[in-house]
Write an enzyme that holds these catalytic residues in place. Structure first.
Site, PDB file in Angstrom:
ATOM      1  NE  ARG A   8      -3.351   0.805   0.014  1.00  0.00           N
ATOM      2  CZ  ARG A   8      -4.265   1.497   0.657  1.00  0.00           C
ATOM      3  NH1 ARG A   8      -5.064   0.923   1.509  1.00  0.00           N
ATOM      4  NH2 ARG A   8      -4.411   2.790   0.434  1.00  0.00           N
ATOM      5  NE  ARG A  64      -0.503   1.696 -19.236  1.00  0.00           N
ATOM      6  CZ  ARG A  64      -0.513   0.500 -18.676  1.00  0.00           C
ATOM      7  NH1 ARG A  64       0.607  -0.064 -18.279  1.00  0.00           N
ATOM      8  NH2 ARG A  64      -1.638  -0.158 -18.531  1.00  0.00           N
ATOM      9  CB  CYS A  75      -7.509   5.142 -12.464  1.00  0.00           C
ATOM     10  SG  CYS A  75      -5.770   5.379 -12.818  1.00  0.00           S
ATOM     11  CD  GLU A  78     -10.052   5.955  -1.300  1.00  0.00           C
ATOM     12  OE1 GLU A  78     -10.363   5.357  -0.258  1.00  0.00           O
ATOM     13  OE2 GLU A  78      -9.258   5.490  -2.138  1.00  0.00           O
ATOM     14  NE  ARG A  90      -6.618   6.531   1.017  1.00  0.00           N
ATOM     15  CZ  ARG A  90      -7.246   7.705   1.141  1.00  0.00           C
ATOM     16  NH1 ARG A  90      -7.719   8.312   0.069  1.00  0.00           N
ATOM     17  NH2 ARG A  90      -7.390   8.268   2.322  1.00  0.00           N
ATOM     18  CE1 TYR A 108      -0.981   4.987   3.391  1.00  0.00           C
ATOM     19  CE2 TYR A 108       0.757   3.474   4.065  1.00  0.00           C
ATOM     20  CZ  TYR A 108      -0.545   3.697   3.662  1.00  0.00           C
ATOM     21  OH  TYR A 108      -1.401   2.640   3.513  1.00  0.00           O
ATOM     22  NE  ARG A 116      -3.001   1.678   8.634  1.00  0.00           N
ATOM     23  CZ  ARG A 116      -3.208   0.404   8.334  1.00  0.00           C
ATOM     24  NH1 ARG A 116      -3.921   0.089   7.275  1.00  0.00           N
ATOM     25  NH2 ARG A 116      -2.716  -0.555   9.085  1.00  0.00           N
TER      26      ARG A 116
END
Length: 121
Positions: A8, A64, A75, A78, A90, A108, A116
């Site tokens: 993540r 890309r 894609c 959210e 994210r 992050y 997080r």
């Protein structure tokens, strides 16, 4: 033995413009690959999400431009949760790795560091 792990990450941008989105997504992908010693051939797929306030470019464009032409990229928007972190990108990268699950380094960056702190290292 190689196993597929989910890695993540998240980052933020100051403005909703293609240059900022591409730059931030590129930085995030580079950091995920670097911190987890991932080879390009080991990337299975990458899912990007962006908050509703980011609509000028797809974050996958960054991958890309990095030459990730044979990796499936997706894609999505959210979920629009009240008081969520604005202008946030994210990533969920699925990659083959020898890392144990507890050794995966989630990344992050920028304003997303607050999301997080328990796993971002």
């Amino acid at each position: 033995m190689l196993v597929v792990r989910g890695i993540r990450g998240a980052t933020t941008v100051e403005r909703d413009c293609p240059e900022d989105i591409t730059e931030a997504a590129t930085e995030l992908l580079h950091e995920i690959v670097k911190r987890n010693e991932i080879e390009l051939d080991d990337v299975v797929a990458v899912i990007f999400t962006a908050t509703k306030d980011l609509s000028s470019a797809y974050p996958a464009v960054a991958a890309r431009k990095m030459g990730w032409n044979h990796i499936p990229l997706l894609c999505c928007q959210e979920m629009a949760v009240a008081e969520a972190l604005p202008r946030c990108i994210r990533v969920l990268m699925l990659a083959n790795t020898r890392l144990a699950i507890q050794d995966v380094r989630h990344v992050y960056l920028r304003g997303a560091k607050c999301l997080r702190t328990d796993i971002s290292g």
